[in-house]
Design a protein around this motif. Structure first.
Motif, PDB file in Angstrom:
ATOM      1  N   ALA A  16       0.836  -1.203   0.000  1.00 29.09           N
ATOM      2  CA  ALA A  16       0.000   0.000   0.000  1.00 29.09           C
ATOM      3  C   ALA A  16       0.871   1.253   0.000  1.00 29.09           C
ATOM      4  N   ARG A  20       0.777   4.111  -2.912  1.00 26.43           N
ATOM      5  CA  ARG A  20       0.415   5.463  -2.500  1.00 26.43           C
ATOM      6  C   ARG A  20       1.503   6.463  -2.905  1.00 26.43           C
ATOM      7  N   ARG A 134       0.720   6.744   8.059  1.00 27.27           N
ATOM      8  CA  ARG A 134      -0.168   5.690   7.598  1.00 27.27           C
ATOM      9  C   ARG A 134      -0.548   4.699   8.691  1.00 27.27           C
ATOM     10  N   VAL A 175      -3.854   9.359   7.305  1.00 24.34           N
ATOM     11  CA  VAL A 175      -4.647   8.660   6.302  1.00 24.34           C
ATOM     12  C   VAL A 175      -5.994   8.193   6.846  1.00 24.34           C
ATOM     13  N   SER A 176      -6.160   8.225   8.162  1.00 27.49           N
ATOM     14  CA  SER A 176      -7.430   7.848   8.774  1.00 27.49           C
ATOM     15  C   SER A 176      -7.834   8.907   9.791  1.00 27.49           C
ATOM     16  N   THR A 195      -6.824  10.427   2.504  1.00 29.09           N
ATOM     17  CA  THR A 195      -6.867   8.979   2.684  1.00 29.09           C
ATOM     18  C   THR A 195      -6.115   8.266   1.566  1.00 29.09           C
ATOM     19  N   ASN A 196      -6.036   6.957   1.662  1.00 31.15           N
ATOM     20  CA  ASN A 196      -5.658   6.169   0.501  1.00 31.15           C
ATOM     21  C   ASN A 196      -6.761   6.316  -0.541  1.00 31.15           C
ATOM     22  N   SER A 310      -6.126   0.208   3.497  1.00 26.89           N
ATOM     23  CA  SER A 310      -6.071   0.618   2.094  1.00 26.89           C
ATOM     24  C   SER A 310      -6.782  -0.387   1.188  1.00 26.89           C
ATOM     25  N   ARG A 375      -7.816   7.975  -6.536  1.00 34.22           N
ATOM     26  CA  ARG A 375      -6.439   8.280  -6.100  1.00 34.22           C
ATOM     27  C   ARG A 375      -5.923   9.520  -6.821  1.00 34.22           C
TER      28      ARG A 375
END
Length: 392
Positions: A16, A20, A134, A175-176, A195-196, A310, A375
């Motif tokens: 991931a 990314r 992440r 990312v969260s 985020t992803n 992800s 993305r």
């Protein structure tokens, strides 16, 4: 502007973090001026010992843009091996940067130490620091190890590292949104929540190629890391045994807990689980297209209630039902953003069995989800954030 881009994983590695950061790097290229420079420091592919891909030590992309890859020892996903690998990456990266100047250091990190490396270099170079976080490493690792003495030792080491790293950053991307509460004490930084996302490779898939397969035995597939965090050994043997006549499982990937899972399958004489080594993304898509259900599971630990896997962004592009054993923020995110779900408490095979056997199977395209989490669009916004921060 002179930018240093630090990431432990990068193309052509399978992870991931690689997906990314490679895509973000490519977007950054579109926003560089003629006098800007961009240097990536990363590793040679190492995510899985069972997957090997060749890459150059030093790759010139265009004028002012270079990718430096560091060879690290094989680590087999074990803690000691990972420490040795990060140590090699850390000192080699310091050596590569010792005679250079940077205005901005970007560091993407799941295990804290790439972020720490970024903080060290940024301090030495008097550069701005932009962190992309992440995972919350200290919380995760101390949650996995229940021994109080081990946890005390880990906290004595990791807490100062964490304070130094996050306290040095001028901007932190999480990312969260589940991570937000953990970072309340680090007030110096500006925050964002990019985020992803879903890669174009998945968004461009023709929907008519992923229809429900009419067969007596349904296929449930998981593709990704097989580690303690996924806890597949705590759910797959039990649920596979219960579904032995009606479903088969395909587990694609590798990781530190793969042997543990394989041993449990062997001891319990479970024959409806196929273990498959890591494959390329195109091959993985073929497996997804042929499956009936897409499976995800996180181990039952407090730390994992904050994360947003992800893998969900890949799964969401298919019209298959998603089976997810998650809790906390990931569960909330799924309920708010996706449909056609089977949610169950992590490690609870009985609940999963009851939910699955009573589930009305259907295929459903998640149109709005794909629009919201492209993305490409996320990278455009994140790149704007990075460039703006560097120019302030």
């Amino acid at each position: 502007m002179k930018i240093l881009f630090l990431t432990f994983y990068f193309e052509p590695d399978l992870s991931a973090g690689s997906f990314r950061n490679t895509s973000l790097f490519k977007e950054l290229l579109n926003h560089l001026n003629d006098d800007d420079t961009l240097e990536v420091i990363t590793t040679h592919p190492n995510r899985y010992d069972s997957f090997k891909a060749k890459a150059k030590d030093k790759e010139g992309i265009k004028k002012g843009v270079v990718v430096n890859r560091i060879k690290i020892p094989e680590h087999g996903s074990g803690i000691i091996g990972q420490i040795k690998s990060y140590k090699e990456f850390y000192f080699r990266a310091l050596n590569l940067t010792k005679d250079k100047k940077y205005d901005l250091v970007y560091a993407s990190s799941s295990r804290l130490f790439t972020a720490y490396l970024g903080a060290k270099i940024a301090r030495k170079k008097k550069a701005k620091l932009y962190l992309d976080i992440r995972d919350i490493f200290r919380e995760t690792i101390t949650d996995l190890y229940k021994n109080k003495i081990i946890n005390l030792g880990l906290n004595l080491v990791l807490k100062p590292v964490e304070n130094y790293t996050f306290g040095r950053a001028g901007h932190i991307n999480l990312v969260s949104k589940g991570f937000k509460g953990y970072f309340e004490n680090y007030k110096k930084a500006e925050y964002s929540f990019f985020t992803n996302g879903i890669d174009e490779l998945f968004l461009s898939l023709p929907i008519d190629n992923i229809e429900e397969k009419k067969s007596e035995v349904k296929t449930i597939i998981y593709g990704g890391n097989i580690g303690e965090g996924q806890g597949l050994d705590l759910i797959i043997p039990d649920i596979a045994k219960k579904l032995s006549r009606t479903h088969k499982f395909q587990i694609i990937g590798d990781g530190g807990a793969r042997e543990k899972l394989e041993e449990k399958l062997k001891v319990n004489n479970i024959e409806n689980v196929e273990m498959i080594p890591p494959v390329s993304r195109n091959e993985l898509i073929n497996y997804y297209q042929k499956a009936d259900y897409l499976f995800l599971h996180l181990n039952k630990h407090k730390a994992f209630e904050r994360v947003l896997p992800s893998k969900l962004f890949e799964y969401g592009t298919f019209n298959k039902p998603i089976i997810a054993g998650v809790d906390g923020y990931a569960k909330q995110f799924l309920k708010e953003n996706m449909s056609n779900l089977i949610l169950f408490e992590p490690t609870n095979a009985d609940e999963l069995y009851n939910s699955l056997t009573n589930f009305g199977y259907k295929n459903e395209e998640r149109i709005q989800f794909k629009k919201n989490y492209s993305r490409e669009e996320i990278n455009k916004r994140m790149t704007k954030s990075i460039i703006s921060f560097g120019n302030d």
